[in-house]
Design an enzyme around this catalytic site. Structure first.
Site, short mmCIF file in Angstrom:
data_model
loop_
_atom_site.label_atom_id
_atom_site.label_comp_id
_atom_site.label_asym_id
_atom_site.label_seq_id
_atom_site.Cartn_x
_atom_site.Cartn_y
_atom_site.Cartn_z
N THR A 191 33.83 39.86 30.52
CA THR A 191 34.80 40.51 31.42
C THR A 191 35.95 41.18 30.68
OG1 THR A 191 36.23 38.58 31.58
CG2 THR A 191 34.40 38.71 33.16
N HIS A 234 50.70 55.02 27.66
CA HIS A 234 51.81 54.30 28.27
C HIS A 234 52.12 52.96 27.58
CE1 HIS A 234 51.53 56.38 32.49
NE2 HIS A 234 51.50 57.25 31.50
N HIS A 246 58.22 55.02 27.95
CA HIS A 246 57.21 53.99 27.68
C HIS A 246 57.60 53.13 26.48
CE1 HIS A 246 54.82 55.81 30.75
NE2 HIS A 246 54.81 56.96 30.12
C1 RB5 Z 1 30.81 34.25 28.18
O1 RB5 Z 1 29.84 33.74 29.04
C2 RB5 Z 1 31.99 34.80 28.97
O2 RB5 Z 1 32.71 33.75 29.52
C3 RB5 Z 1 32.85 35.67 28.10
O3 RB5 Z 1 32.08 36.71 27.57
C4 RB5 Z 1 34.03 36.34 28.76
O4 RB5 Z 1 33.67 36.97 29.97
C5 RB5 Z 1 35.24 35.53 28.91
O5 RB5 Z 1 36.29 35.99 29.34
#
Ligand code: RB5
Length: 145
Positions: A70, A101, A136
């Site tokens: 993520t 920015h 900024h």
């Molecule tokens: C791994 O499964 C996942 O937790 C990692 O890649 C990430 O998304 C963590 O923030």
């Protein structure tokens, strides 16, 4: 002969294929400090985010690129370092704005939610966008506790 600038890169298992693609793309124009991880084996993202931040802080690299599923884990880790401004980008526009920015010195990309070609395009946009300074700069100087 011009000296190439250096970029540090790191990721966890969710981002290792993206890391390879980004290194392939950048290698002609930049020197790369590759902190891994280099396989799909499960690893802990802070172990790969921290060395990238050290490369930036110690001025071995002009900036860092981090990838995890993520992008939140690597971004949270990176922003523990007082001199790091890490931002998550999942579009080219955000990749530009975190430089314009926020003068982000670490770009974090969510590998599980971004296509590889999109990730490469975000990296290029981020690298080719200048910091705007002015108001900024004032705001960045207020980022502290
Ligand atoms: C791994 O499964 C996942 O937790 C990692 O890649 C990430 O998304 C963590 O923030």
């Amino acid at each position: 002969m011009t000296t190439k600038q250096t970029i540090a890169i790191g990721c966890d298992h969710a981002g290792y294929k993206y890391r390879e693609a980004i290194i392939d793309m950048l290698s002609e124009s930049y020197d790369i400090i590759d902190h891994g991880t280099k396989t799909a084996d499960s690893v802990d993202y802070p172990d790969f985010a921290k060395p990238v931040c050290h490369s930036v802080i110690e001025e071995e690299a002009i900036c860092g690129i981090l990838l995890c599923g993520t992008a939140n884990g690597v971004c949270m880790t990176a922003n523990k370092f007082p001199d790091i401004r890490a931002g998550i980008a999942w579009t080219e526009e955000i990749g530009a704005i975190i430089k314009q920015h926020n003068n982000a010195n670490v770009l974090c990309i969510p590998a599980r939610y971004t296509a590889i070609e999109q990730a490469k395009s975000i990296v290029n946009t981020y690298l080719n966008t200048p910091f705007e300074g002015g108001r900024h700069e004032r705001r960045i100087n207020k980022i502290c506790i």
